[in-house]
Design a protein around this motif. Structure first.
Motif, PDB file in Angstrom:
ATOM      1  N   GLU A  10       0.388   4.128  -2.752  1.00 35.47           N
ATOM      2  CA  GLU A  10       0.020   5.503  -2.375  1.00 35.47           C
ATOM      3  C   GLU A  10       1.023   6.522  -2.917  1.00 35.47           C
ATOM      4  OE1 GLU A  10      -0.335   5.252   1.846  1.00 35.47           O
ATOM      5  OE2 GLU A  10      -2.145   3.990   1.752  1.00 35.47           O
ATOM      6  N   ALA A  32      -0.091   9.388  -5.481  1.00 29.11           N
ATOM      7  CA  ALA A  32       0.152  10.781  -5.076  1.00 29.11           C
ATOM      8  C   ALA A  32       0.939  11.536  -6.142  1.00 29.11           C
ATOM      9  CB  ALA A  32       0.894  10.823  -3.751  1.00 29.11           C
ATOM     10  N   GLN A  71       0.804  -1.226   0.000  1.00 32.67           N
ATOM     11  CA  GLN A  71       0.000   0.000   0.000  1.00 32.67           C
ATOM     12  C   GLN A  71       0.836   1.275   0.000  1.00 32.67           C
ATOM     13  OE1 GLN A  71      -3.039   0.333  -0.652  1.00 32.67           O
ATOM     14  NE2 GLN A  71      -3.942  -1.674  -0.307  1.00 32.67           N
ATOM     15  N   THR A  72       1.937   1.278   0.712  1.00 35.82           N
ATOM     16  CA  THR A  72       2.769   2.482   0.768  1.00 35.82           C
ATOM     17  C   THR A  72       3.279   2.860  -0.615  1.00 35.82           C
ATOM     18  OG1 THR A  72       3.479   1.989   3.028  1.00 35.82           O
ATOM     19  CG2 THR A  72       4.854   3.499   1.758  1.00 35.82           C
TER      20      THR A  72
END
Length: 253
Positions: free
Chosen positions: A48, A52, A44-45
């Motif tokens: 993201e 972004a 997930q990091t």
């Protein structure tokens, strides 16, 4: 430069290290990226970060050595991102030991992730590449494929990746699909840091010892590998197939 057609890439072992750097780079190149690792939450990091920055990404949890899990994972990618046309077989584990102390479980774990995983993932995506008439399979080998003390399992698996790659190039070339392997030398990642810890030395000391043997006088970074993957995955690399590119700061046999 963004691709005129937005390609979709699947990067295995992409929650950290080389895989994460590759996922970020392919997203920056304009590809939708499936960030695949054993646990979806760990991806997930990276997802993201990509989103972004304006990219498209999907976290996929799958054990690459599990046929059903790979099938499900690729189906998710097709549904949520689109049909994959780039695959980076990067997932890996190490279970280092001298041969007389190596267990069958340690041998099988390394073979299953590196070789069986590359086979299952490539088999699952190749039909989508063939349907598009365009594809790139890039698999991570290692300088250890040339032999490395305490890594009989890893060296054999990484040598196997090279034979697998050359065979893919022969079988898939007429469908517009290339297959190449990248063989990194020492790259600064969590995995090499863990190796230093097991050896009982600091990571800084390990890097110092390794650097003394590298002609360009530095250790490798994940981005060094990501740059090469970016090129091999590009439109311009269509006449390169069946090759093994050693990225080790100097020549290897």
């Amino acid at each position: 430069m963004s691709n005129p057609i937005q390609r979709v890439a699947v990067v295995t072992g992409a929650a950290r290290g080389i895989g994460a750097a590759v996922a970020r780079r392919l997203a920056a190149d304009g590809m939708g990226v499936a960030v695949l690792d054993l646990h979806e939450a760990a991806c997930q990091t990276i997802v993201e970060e990509i989103v972004a920055a304006g990219g498209r990404a999907l976290a996929v949890g799958a054990d690459v050595s599990d046929e059903a899990a790979v099938t499900r994972g690729v189906e998710r990618v097709v549904t949520e991102l689109g049909a994959p046309s780039v695959l980076v077989n990067n997932a890996g584990v190490i279970r280092d030991n001298l041969l007389f102390k190596m267990t069958v479980e340690d041998w099988d774990a390394v073979m299953n992730v590196h070789l069986r995983g590359a086979f299952l993932c490539t088999r699952a995506v190749q039909r989508h590449m063939i349907d598009q008439g365009w594809g790139r399979v890039i698999s991570l080998s290692s300088t250890s494929a040339l032999g490395n003390r305490g890594q009989a399992n890893y060296a054999a698996a990484k040598a196997g990746v090279q034979g697998f790659t050359k065979t893919l190039a022969l079988e898939l070339g007429k469908f517009g699909v290339t297959a190449n392997a990248i063989a990194p030398g020492f790259i600064e990642t969590e995995m090499t840091a863990e190796t230093a810890e097991r050896m009982g030395i600091s990571f800084e000391k390990m890097k110092e010892l390794v650097t003394a043997q590298i002609p360009v006088a530095r250790t490798g970074k994940p981005d060094d590998i990501a740059h090469a993957v970016s090129f091999l995955a590009s439109e311009g690399a269509g006449f390169i197939s069946g090759q093994v590119l050693y990225i080790a700061g100097g020549p290897r046999n």
